[in-house]
Design a protein around this motif. Structure first.
Motif, mmCIF file in Angstrom:
data_model
loop_
_atom_site.group_PDB
_atom_site.id
_atom_site.type_symbol
_atom_site.label_atom_id
_atom_site.label_comp_id
_atom_site.label_asym_id
_atom_site.label_seq_id
_atom_site.Cartn_x
_atom_site.Cartn_y
_atom_site.Cartn_z
ATOM 1 N N ARG A 15 40.409 44.476 39.937
ATOM 2 C CA ARG A 15 41.583 45.010 39.255
ATOM 3 C C ARG A 15 41.085 46.041 38.252
ATOM 4 O O ARG A 15 40.181 45.778 37.474
ATOM 5 C CB ARG A 15 42.360 43.907 38.525
ATOM 6 C CG ARG A 15 43.634 44.472 37.885
ATOM 7 C CD ARG A 15 44.477 43.411 37.245
ATOM 8 N NE ARG A 15 43.862 42.977 36.020
ATOM 9 C CZ ARG A 15 44.188 41.871 35.375
ATOM 10 N NH1 ARG A 15 45.111 41.061 35.855
ATOM 11 N NH2 ARG A 15 43.599 41.545 34.253
ATOM 12 N N SER B 91 41.969 47.481 35.160
ATOM 13 C CA SER B 91 42.816 47.372 33.968
ATOM 14 C C SER B 91 42.310 48.295 32.877
ATOM 15 O O SER B 91 41.106 48.503 32.738
ATOM 16 C CB SER B 91 42.792 45.938 33.435
ATOM 17 O OG SER B 91 43.303 45.056 34.389
ATOM 18 N N CYS C 126 47.235 48.521 34.922
ATOM 19 C CA CYS C 126 46.204 48.562 35.945
ATOM 20 C C CYS C 126 46.616 49.591 36.982
ATOM 21 O O CYS C 126 47.783 49.993 37.061
ATOM 22 C CB CYS C 126 45.979 47.193 36.585
ATOM 23 S SG CYS C 126 47.305 46.613 37.651
ATOM 24 N N THR D 125 45.619 47.421 42.718
ATOM 25 C CA THR D 125 44.505 46.570 42.272
ATOM 26 C C THR D 125 44.996 45.298 41.591
ATOM 27 O O THR D 125 44.191 44.499 41.136
ATOM 28 C CB THR D 125 43.543 47.321 41.322
ATOM 29 O OG1 THR D 125 44.183 47.569 40.074
ATOM 30 C CG2 THR D 125 43.056 48.624 41.943
ATOM 31 N N GLU D 126 46.326 45.112 41.540
ATOM 32 C CA GLU D 126 46.877 43.967 40.812
ATOM 33 C C GLU D 126 46.902 42.688 41.637
ATOM 34 O O GLU D 126 47.165 41.611 41.099
ATOM 35 C CB GLU D 126 48.272 44.291 40.261
ATOM 36 C CG GLU D 126 49.354 44.442 41.306
ATOM 37 C CD GLU D 126 49.487 45.839 41.900
ATOM 38 O OE1 GLU D 126 50.582 46.125 42.392
ATOM 39 O OE2 GLU D 126 48.523 46.625 41.904
ATOM 40 N N VAL E 27 42.822 44.002 47.463
ATOM 41 C CA VAL E 27 42.710 45.061 46.464
ATOM 42 C C VAL E 27 42.370 46.383 47.141
ATOM 43 O O VAL E 27 41.475 46.447 47.978
ATOM 44 C CB VAL E 27 41.611 44.713 45.430
ATOM 45 C CG1 VAL E 27 41.369 45.876 44.485
ATOM 46 C CG2 VAL E 27 41.977 43.463 44.665
ATOM 47 N N CYS F 237 42.821 50.387 45.393
ATOM 48 C CA CYS F 237 43.453 51.311 44.456
ATOM 49 C C CYS F 237 44.243 52.357 45.221
ATOM 50 O O CYS F 237 43.766 52.923 46.215
ATOM 51 C CB CYS F 237 42.395 51.984 43.588
ATOM 52 S SG CYS F 237 43.107 53.146 42.393
ATOM 53 N N LEU G 7 39.189 38.281 41.626
ATOM 54 C CA LEU G 7 39.888 39.337 40.924
ATOM 55 C C LEU G 7 39.899 39.011 39.438
ATOM 56 O O LEU G 7 40.295 37.910 39.037
ATOM 57 C CB LEU G 7 41.320 39.421 41.447
ATOM 58 C CG LEU G 7 42.176 40.574 41.026
ATOM 59 C CD1 LEU G 7 41.601 41.877 41.595
ATOM 60 C CD2 LEU G 7 43.583 40.397 41.535
#
Length: 120
Positions: A18, A20, A48, A52-53, A57, A59, A118
């Motif tokens: 993630r 963030s 984030c 990726t949350e 995952v 992005c 994660l």
């Protein structure tokens, strides 16, 4: 940087953790650069990168195929979290191992992504 850790052929970190960062890094805050439409709120203070949350995952700014040829669609605007990962550092090696890519430890690889949960 060795060819084994060429970020433009890897992208594992963008598809493992993630991403963030402090909310004010987004472009809806004065001086922020990360496109807000590519982010999700995590807490009142954190955002984030979209994608990726949750697992799997990936992005939303990552373009291409992990381990072959990748690029970041917002590279000059990327978050500080992205800028902090360096080729061959601990985060890089964890992500590479989780994607079955060489880690430099005598060609060691690992496909066990469950070993790297994660971040919360």
């Amino acid at each position: 940087m060795s060819a084994a850790f060429d970020c433009q052929r890897c992208g594992a970190c963008c598809a493992q953790f993630r991403v963030s960062f402090y909310w004010a890094e987004a472009d809806d805050a004065p001086g922020g650069m990360v496109p807000v439409e590519l982010t999700r709120q995590v807490t009142p203070q954190l955002r984030c990168m979209a994608g990726t949350e949750a697992r799997p995952v990936r992005c939303t700014a990552l373009q291409g195929e992990v381990g072959r040829a990748v690029s970041c669609g917002i590279y000059p605007l990327r978050a500080s979290t992205c800028r902090s990962v360096q080729p061959g550092d601990a985060q890089c090696l964890k992500a590479r191992a989780a994607h079955g890519l060489e880690t430099g430890a005598a060609g060691a690889t690992s496909g066990d992504s469950a070993a790297f949960p994660l971040p919360r």
